[in-house]
Design a protein around this motif. Structure first.
Motif, short mmCIF file in Angstrom:
data_model
loop_
_atom_site.label_atom_id
_atom_site.label_comp_id
_atom_site.label_asym_id
_atom_site.label_seq_id
_atom_site.Cartn_x
_atom_site.Cartn_y
_atom_site.Cartn_z
N TYR A 90 0.78 -1.27 0.02
CA TYR A 90 -0.10 -0.02 -0.02
C TYR A 90 0.70 1.30 0.51
O TYR A 90 1.48 1.36 0.74
N TYR A 91 0.65 1.79 -1.18
CA TYR A 91 1.61 3.10 -1.08
C TYR A 91 0.63 3.76 -0.22
O TYR A 91 -0.73 4.62 0.26
N ALA A 92 1.43 4.88 0.50
CA ALA A 92 0.18 5.50 1.98
C ALA A 92 0.54 7.10 1.18
O ALA A 92 1.67 7.50 1.91
N GLY A 93 -0.82 7.11 1.27
CA GLY A 93 -0.85 8.62 0.42
C GLY A 93 -0.42 10.05 0.64
O GLY A 93 -0.04 10.83 0.28
N LYS A 94 -0.38 9.81 2.33
CA LYS A 94 -0.07 11.34 2.46
C LYS A 94 0.79 11.81 2.49
O LYS A 94 1.02 13.31 2.78
N ALA A 95 1.88 10.94 1.58
CA ALA A 95 3.24 11.02 2.29
C ALA A 95 3.07 12.46 0.75
O ALA A 95 3.93 13.24 0.76
N PHE A 96 2.65 12.02 -0.21
CA PHE A 96 2.42 12.84 -1.39
C PHE A 96 1.29 12.61 -2.46
O PHE A 96 1.12 11.26 -2.35
N LEU A 97 -0.04 13.41 -2.63
CA LEU A 97 -0.84 12.50 -3.07
C LEU A 97 -1.43 13.58 -4.39
O LEU A 97 -1.25 15.12 -4.18
N SER A 98 -1.69 12.92 -5.72
CA SER A 98 -2.36 13.91 -6.99
C SER A 98 -2.21 13.26 -7.52
O SER A 98 -2.61 11.72 -7.57
N LYS A 99 -3.64 13.15 -8.18
CA LYS A 99 -4.19 12.30 -9.45
C LYS A 99 -2.72 11.44 -9.50
O LYS A 99 -2.63 10.27 -10.42
N ALA A 100 -1.90 12.48 -10.69
CA ALA A 100 -0.57 11.58 -11.46
C ALA A 100 -0.21 10.77 -10.56
O ALA A 100 0.26 9.91 -10.93
N VAL A 101 0.09 10.78 -9.27
CA VAL A 101 0.67 9.75 -8.29
C VAL A 101 -0.42 8.89 -8.47
O VAL A 101 0.05 7.68 -8.46
N VAL A 102 -1.54 9.04 -8.57
CA VAL A 102 -2.82 7.60 -7.41
C VAL A 102 -2.52 7.29 -8.86
O VAL A 102 -2.32 5.99 -8.73
N ARG A 103 -2.36 7.38 -10.71
CA ARG A 103 -2.41 6.69 -11.79
C ARG A 103 -1.17 5.76 -11.58
O ARG A 103 -1.02 4.95 -11.99
N ILE A 104 0.55 6.72 -11.34
CA ILE A 104 1.47 6.17 -11.11
C ILE A 104 1.50 4.83 -10.32
O ILE A 104 1.39 3.07 -11.68
N ILE A 105 0.93 4.74 -9.06
CA ILE A 105 0.45 3.29 -8.62
C ILE A 105 -0.27 3.10 -8.60
O ILE A 105 0.44 1.88 -8.72
N ALA A 106 -1.18 3.25 -9.44
CA ALA A 106 -1.93 2.06 -9.96
C ALA A 106 -1.14 1.39 -11.36
O ALA A 106 -2.15 0.41 -10.92
N GLU A 107 -1.05 2.26 -12.05
CA GLU A 107 -0.27 1.24 -12.86
C GLU A 107 0.35 0.50 -13.22
O GLU A 107 1.12 -0.24 -13.17
N GLU A 108 1.84 0.86 -11.27
CA GLU A 108 3.07 0.12 -10.93
C GLU A 108 2.12 -1.46 -9.96
O GLU A 108 2.95 -1.61 -9.79
N GLY A 109 0.76 -1.28 -9.57
CA GLY A 109 0.20 -2.89 -9.19
C GLY A 109 -0.02 -2.53 -8.01
O GLY A 109 -0.16 -3.11 -6.98
N LEU A 110 0.38 -0.94 -7.55
CA LEU A 110 0.61 -0.99 -5.73
C LEU A 110 -1.33 -1.26 -5.30
O LEU A 110 -2.21 -0.20 -6.21
N HIS A 111 -1.24 -1.16 -3.98
CA HIS A 111 -2.43 -0.60 -3.48
C HIS A 111 -2.24 0.90 -3.43
O HIS A 111 -1.07 1.24 -2.89
N LEU A 112 -3.56 1.62 -1.73
CA LEU A 112 -3.77 2.87 -1.56
C LEU A 112 -3.79 3.02 -0.39
O LEU A 112 -5.04 2.67 -0.71
N ASP A 113 -3.11 3.66 0.66
CA ASP A 113 -3.46 4.44 1.78
C ASP A 113 -3.96 5.54 1.99
O ASP A 113 -3.39 6.80 1.40
N VAL A 114 -5.21 5.96 2.69
CA VAL A 114 -6.10 7.14 3.04
C VAL A 114 -6.02 7.20 4.37
O VAL A 114 -6.22 6.33 4.54
N CYS A 115 -6.24 8.46 4.38
CA CYS A 115 -5.98 8.97 5.89
C CYS A 115 -7.32 10.28 5.42
O CYS A 115 -7.18 10.73 6.44
N SER A 116 -8.27 10.52 4.75
CA SER A 116 -9.22 11.37 4.96
C SER A 116 -10.54 11.62 4.04
O SER A 116 -10.50 10.35 2.68
N GLY A 117 -11.27 12.32 4.32
CA GLY A 117 -11.83 12.29 2.55
C GLY A 117 -11.60 13.30 1.36
O GLY A 117 -12.26 12.38 0.09
N GLY A 118 -11.19 13.66 1.97
CA GLY A 118 -10.15 14.60 0.29
C GLY A 118 -9.06 13.35 -0.22
O GLY A 118 -9.06 13.71 -1.37
N GLU A 119 -8.55 12.95 -0.09
CA GLU A 119 -7.80 11.75 -0.21
C GLU A 119 -8.15 10.93 -0.87
O GLU A 119 -8.04 9.97 -1.57
#
Length: 461
Positions: A90-119
């Motif tokens: 799981y990529y810890a999104g609180k480190a840095f999150l943007s739509k481009a970063v989400v697409r990068i980690i999704a394309e690379e096969g990772l999961h994602l952690d979020v910690c707010s409604g905004g994330e």
């Protein structure tokens, strides 16, 4: 600071780890493990990232700017996936999150952690499959929990008895099933800054293991049979280099797994040991490779499961800083150079604590280099400071820079991908910098620069 004094000061202070990028003998050198893979000095002495000169980046996008080496970040994703094969990364999104970063980690096969409604909204808007999202937080609102359940988030990490009750009511009302993990406070004193240690007893996260709350929470969820309890979660802190903390944490959490089995006959199938893997900010830091981390953590879990007579659960980890941190550097322009005789030279840049609060908040150490040219001038001991109206506005506490550093030079600070943009502010009404991704000689803005008009748009007068 006189140039001839730099060598003596290096001998005096270097062992204290104030953030040396290199020896004072070579102010042009780049220490490889501090920089993204695609960064090197070009023939003209300027830094280049992904075959693109930083002078071209500054000319097109301005400074300050966060510069992301996209190839480096993707490679780090693949390194963790390969090292932790058979586990969920799981990529810890609180480190840095943007739509481009989400697409990068999704394309690379990772999961994602979020910690707010905004994330969560950023993740879903960028197309991250909901079942690959984990939702953290010690005080999730009813609205946030409802949105997560309705979206089909793969797991929610519950953090309090009140949250268990809120989430159970939501699940009943929607008539769905929801997988959860229990966040366990294991009482580990991680060797890190007080503000980023998260597993000692006296802090806000999770259910206490020592006080019995973690076991009570597990039995409550099992007995009520509304939520689908998949496993336990532990996170000991951030910027961790020593795996001994993970060993203690795994042993204690798996001991709780055994208690749950003995009390209810249920073996939980998952275990999340969190993230917090350290990176190199200075030459004093020596982080482990993902392959080494995986070997040690796998042995820790396997040995303890054998001791407790448990089936080895499916493991999850949550690297954030370790993936995006080293893949980014911040590019500044020098505005003033002030020699305070007998103390040090202050090099002021066009950003500061609004784009990197970590030095002021955590006493973090960074490195820096003149990025627009090479220099044959002797070294001076410098402090890189920002433009804000605070004496604590320090970017790099101590670094050797060439004695001819001057206004107009570009300065690069490596290791700024994690928490710098995420924690950026508009202090002194300074707009936040853009994030520019570079790959194969091409640059694109993935988060645009704020403007003063953006600031005024929120001010309704």
């Amino acid at each position: 600071m006189r140039a001839h004094e730099a060598g003596a000061l290096h001998g005096e202070l270097g062992s204290r780890g104030p953030g040396w990028l290199r020896t004072p003998e070579d102010v042009n050198a780049l220490v490889p493990h501090l920089w993204p893979e695609g960064v090197a000095r070009a023939a003209d002495g300027a830094l280049a990232v992904g075959d693109l000169s930083v002078t071209a980046v500054a000319a097109e996008f301005g400074t300050p700017a966060y510069v992301l080496d996209e190839g480096d970040m993707r490679a780090r994703c693949r390194d963790f996936l390969s090292a932790f094969a058979g586990c969920d990364v799981y990529y810890a999104g609180k480190a840095f999150l943007s739509k481009a970063v989400v697409r990068i980690i999704a394309e690379e096969g990772l999961h994602l952690d979020v910690c707010s409604g905004g994330e969560l909204r950023v993740a879903l808007s960028a197309g991250m499959p909901a079942e690959r999202i984990g939702f953290h937080g010690n005080n999730k609102s009813v609205d946030e929990l409802t949105r997560a359940v309705e979206a089909g988030v793969g797991r929610i990490i519950v953090d309090s008895f009140q949250e268990i009750d809120r989430l159970s009511a939501i699940v009943r009302s929607l008539g769905v099933s929801q997988k959860v993990l229990i966040r366990v406070t294991v009482g580990v004193e991680a060797h890190t800054h007080e503000f980023i240690a998260t597993a000692h007893e006296d802090q806000k996260f999770g259910f206490s293991l020592a006080g019995g709350a973690a076991l009570d929470a597990a039995l409550k969820i099992i007995d009520e049979d509304v939520l689908d309890l998949r496993g336990l979660h532990s996170h000991i802190g951030s910027q961790i280099f020593d795996t001994s903390g993970f060993e203690v944490s795994a042993r204690r959490v798996l001991g709780l797994q055994a208690q749950i089995r003995d009390a209810r006959g249920v073996e939980l199938p998952e275990l999340d040991l969190g993230g917090g893997f350290g990176i190199a900010y200075t030459t004093q830091d020596d982080p482990s490779a993902p392959s080494d981390l995986a070997k040690r953590i796998d042995k820790i879990v396997s040995d303890e499961c054998e001791t407790q007579r448990l089936e080895v659960p499916r493991l999850s980890i949550e690297p954030g800083r370790a993936i995006v941190g080293p893949a980014v550097f911040t590019l500044y322009e020098v505005g003033t150079v002030k020699d305070v005789d007998g103390i040090r030279t202050y090099v002021s840049v066009d950003g500061g604590m609004s784009d990197n609060i970590r030095t002021a908040l955590y006493d973090a150490s960074y490195s820096a280099t003149v990025a627009s040219r090479a220099s044959s001038a002797p070294p001076i001991l410098a402090r890189v400071v920002g433009k804000h109206c605070e004496s604590g506005d320090v970017v790099v506490k101590d670094e050797f820079l060439p004695a001819d550093v001057q206004p107009g030079d570009l300065l690069a600070v490596p290791g700024t991908g994690a928490y710098c943009r995420s924690m950026a502010s508009n202090y002194n009404h300074v707009p936040r910098p853009p994030v520019v991704a570079v790959r194969d000689g091409r640059a694109r803005v993935i988060v645009r620069r704020e403007t003063e008009d953006d600031l005024l748009a929120l001010d309704v007068g």
